[in-house]
Design a protein around this motif. Structure first.
Motif, mmCIF file in Angstrom:
data_model
loop_
_atom_site.group_PDB
_atom_site.id
_atom_site.type_symbol
_atom_site.label_atom_id
_atom_site.label_comp_id
_atom_site.label_asym_id
_atom_site.label_seq_id
_atom_site.Cartn_x
_atom_site.Cartn_y
_atom_site.Cartn_z
ATOM 1 N N UNK A 1 102.855 -43.721 -53.790
ATOM 2 C CA UNK A 1 103.632 -44.954 -53.914
ATOM 3 C C UNK A 1 103.413 -45.853 -52.710
ATOM 4 N N UNK A 2 103.430 -45.223 -51.495
ATOM 5 C CA UNK A 2 103.249 -46.012 -50.286
ATOM 6 C C UNK A 2 101.886 -46.674 -50.280
ATOM 7 N N UNK A 3 100.842 -45.930 -50.726
ATOM 8 C CA UNK A 3 99.498 -46.487 -50.731
ATOM 9 C C UNK A 3 99.412 -47.684 -51.660
ATOM 10 N N UNK A 4 100.079 -47.620 -52.797
ATOM 11 C CA UNK A 4 100.078 -48.747 -53.725
ATOM 12 C C UNK A 4 100.760 -49.958 -53.116
ATOM 13 N N UNK A 34 103.892 -51.153 -40.845
ATOM 14 C CA UNK A 34 105.136 -50.382 -40.744
ATOM 15 C C UNK A 34 105.088 -49.204 -41.720
ATOM 16 N N UNK A 35 104.556 -49.444 -42.913
ATOM 17 C CA UNK A 35 104.479 -48.394 -43.939
ATOM 18 C C UNK A 35 103.306 -47.443 -43.664
ATOM 19 N N UNK A 42 94.330 -52.967 -41.988
ATOM 20 C CA UNK A 42 95.459 -53.874 -41.805
ATOM 21 C C UNK A 42 95.481 -54.417 -40.370
ATOM 22 N N UNK A 43 95.170 -53.570 -39.409
ATOM 23 C CA UNK A 43 95.106 -54.030 -38.010
ATOM 24 C C UNK A 43 94.032 -55.110 -37.842
ATOM 25 N N UNK A 44 92.859 -54.861 -38.449
ATOM 26 C CA UNK A 44 91.770 -55.824 -38.325
ATOM 27 C C UNK A 44 92.099 -57.126 -39.055
ATOM 28 N N UNK A 45 92.733 -56.992 -40.215
ATOM 29 C CA UNK A 45 93.141 -58.197 -40.939
ATOM 30 C C UNK A 45 94.142 -59.010 -40.147
ATOM 31 N N UNK A 46 95.120 -58.334 -39.555
ATOM 32 C CA UNK A 46 96.119 -59.033 -38.745
ATOM 33 C C UNK A 46 95.470 -59.722 -37.557
ATOM 34 N N UNK A 47 94.499 -59.047 -36.917
ATOM 35 C CA UNK A 47 93.806 -59.646 -35.769
ATOM 36 C C UNK A 47 93.015 -60.880 -36.188
#
Length: 483
Positions: A1-4, A34-35, A42-47
């Protein structure tokens, strides 16, 4: 569920990026993290979104986290290096590119980017090494081709630098090539390059370009944003003035007061003022750094015949009274920033026949109340250094206070920079502490220069720190003071 849920958040973040909603994209990536705290995409996208929004410091946080989560990835380390460079954390940026190159040692582009980072961080020899490595991998690597010449100039290897610039096949003028040519004594080539790289302000485009011929109308000369150019080329202004009916210098507003006392200048106007009346009256215009080329000057003719600058008498009296100069021990001005640390001044400790006075504006945290005439001194150095006080150099005028104080002290000890060249332009005695790769104005060797005949030159030796010169500096200063 978390992955989705994470996948859905990343998709929404990508959609926000597609419409340039960078803040929203960063927020969505943060929720995803957070999840899934270890989700590197996600880190690279945020950067990426943070950098697109101009928030490079925040990008560094995300990329550092990614680099720690998946160490050894060249793409992450390289992206971190770019973000660190954008926030002026230059040594850290170079270290990040070193890690990236270690992960991909055969990538010529990464080797070249490491060279760029090292050069920006002040490691000229390291930059040369990285650029050479890039060119061994790819002789046509563009960043290495364009950067090697500049790195060689910074490393004090002008002959090799000129050859590197030649290999690029680039014929356009280049400021670093100019520095190399001037260091080698090719004044014609160096001055031509300096003239060619000068930025032309909009008002100057409305006037004929001055070619150095006699002019029966006013000549407008503009100087750039670096005060070093103003002082370095001040000796050319009297010659230019002798060929024109009148000379007007257009300078950045902070330089106006300083420039007003330069010999040969009839009037100084701030570059953010309306210069329209002068443009209508003028017969031609030229950049200050272009005057030597347009006048056909050589090394011998580019030498002042006397003091180029005069300090403001009222300011000189003010600082002289503040520091109680002219009585008791000789006062020696000190400039250490840009090459020395305070701790490096330890060889000056225990010298009881001289006073040392800081010629630098320092942060308030570096000042301490004291029993000195001014009531201030630099906090916690290995030698007592008096300071004029927190109002020294606190105005908008570039180095006017410094010039006034230099005019009254007995001698100066300084790293190359504006204060040192002010002393030379004022004709004041002093000792110049020059790095191994010194500016062309100091020539390649020798203890004197005709450009600033009042100064004695000490040059850094290869493989030795600049601080090693301080063992000799006191002997030179005492000789100057005795004279």
């Amino acid at each position: 569920m978390t992955e989705t849920v994470v996948d859905q958040l990343l998709a929404r973040a990508a959609a926000a990026e597609a419409t340039h909603k960078w803040i929203e994209a960063v927020a969505l990536y943060e929720v995803a993290l957070v999840r899934a705290p270890d989700h590197v995409p996600a880190m690279l996208g945020a950067a990426t979104a943070a950098r697109a929004n101009g928030d490079h410091a925040r990008a560094v946080i995300f990329l550092t986290r990614a680099d720690r989560t998946e160490p050894g990835r060249a793409d992450i380390a390289a992206a971190l290096g770019e973000a660190l460079a954008a926030t002026s954390r230059l040594p850290e940026a170079a270290a990040a590119f070193e890690r990236a190159r270690a992960a991909k040692p055969l990538d010529a582009r990464l080797a070249a980017r490491l060279g760029v980072a090292r050069l920006a961080a002040g490691d000229a020899d390291g930059a040369v090494s990285a650029f050479d490595a890039a060119l061994r991998l790819d002789p046509a690597e563009p960043h290495a081709l364009s950067g090697l010449g500049s790195a060689l100039v910074a490393a004090g290897r002008p002959l090799a630098a000129v050859e590197a610039f030649r290999r690029t096949g680039e014929s356009r003028p280049h400021a670093d090539r100019a520095a190399a040519l001037l260091s080698l004594g090719d004044m014609a080539g160096g001055f031509a390059d300096l003239d060619g790289v000068a930025t032309c302000p909009p008002w100057a485009a409305r006037l004929p370009v001055w070619d150095g011929a006699p002019l029966d109308r006013p000549l407008l000369v503009w100087t750039g944003p670096d005060p070093l150019d103003l002082i370095t080329f001040a000796s050319v202004l009297p010659l230019a003035r002798s060929l024109a009916a009148y000379l007007v210098l257009v300078a950045p507003k902070p330089f106006v007061r300083l420039a007003s006392s330069i010999e040969g200048v009839g009037h100084v106007v701030a570059d953010n003022d309306d210069v329209g009346d002068w443009v209508r009256a003028a017969g031609a215009a030229a950049p200050l750094v272009g005057l030597p080329h347009r006048l056909g000057l050589t090394a011998g003719s580019f030498v002042p015949t006397g003091s180029l600058l005069a300090a403001e008498p009222m300011l000189a009296d003010r600082w002289s009274a503040r520091l109680d100069l002219g009585r008791g021990k000789p006062a020696i001005g000190l400039v250490w920033g840009g090459g020395l640390r305070l701790d490096d001044l330890a060889p000056l400790a225990g010298i009881g026949d001289l006073r040392f006075v800081a010629l630098e504006r320092v942060p308030s945290t570096m000042l301490a109340r004291s029993s000195t005439p001014s009531g201030w001194e630099v906090a916690d150095p290995p030698v007592r250094i008096e300071h004029p006080g927190p109002d020294f150099e606190a105005g908008v005028d570039a180095r006017v206070d410094c010039a006034a104080l230099i005019s009254r002290i007995d001698a100066i000890i300084a790293i190359d920079g504006l204060s040192l060249r002010l002393a030379g332009a004022l004709g004041r005695p002093g000792v110049a502490l020059l790095p191994a790769a010194a500016s062309w104005v100091w020539r390649l060797e020798g203890e004197k220069t005709p450009r600033y005949p009042s100064l004695s030159l000490l040059r850094q030796q290869p493989e030795k720190p600049l601080a090693a010169l301080l063992a000799e500096v006191i002997h030179r200063v005492r000789d100057l003071v005795r004279r």
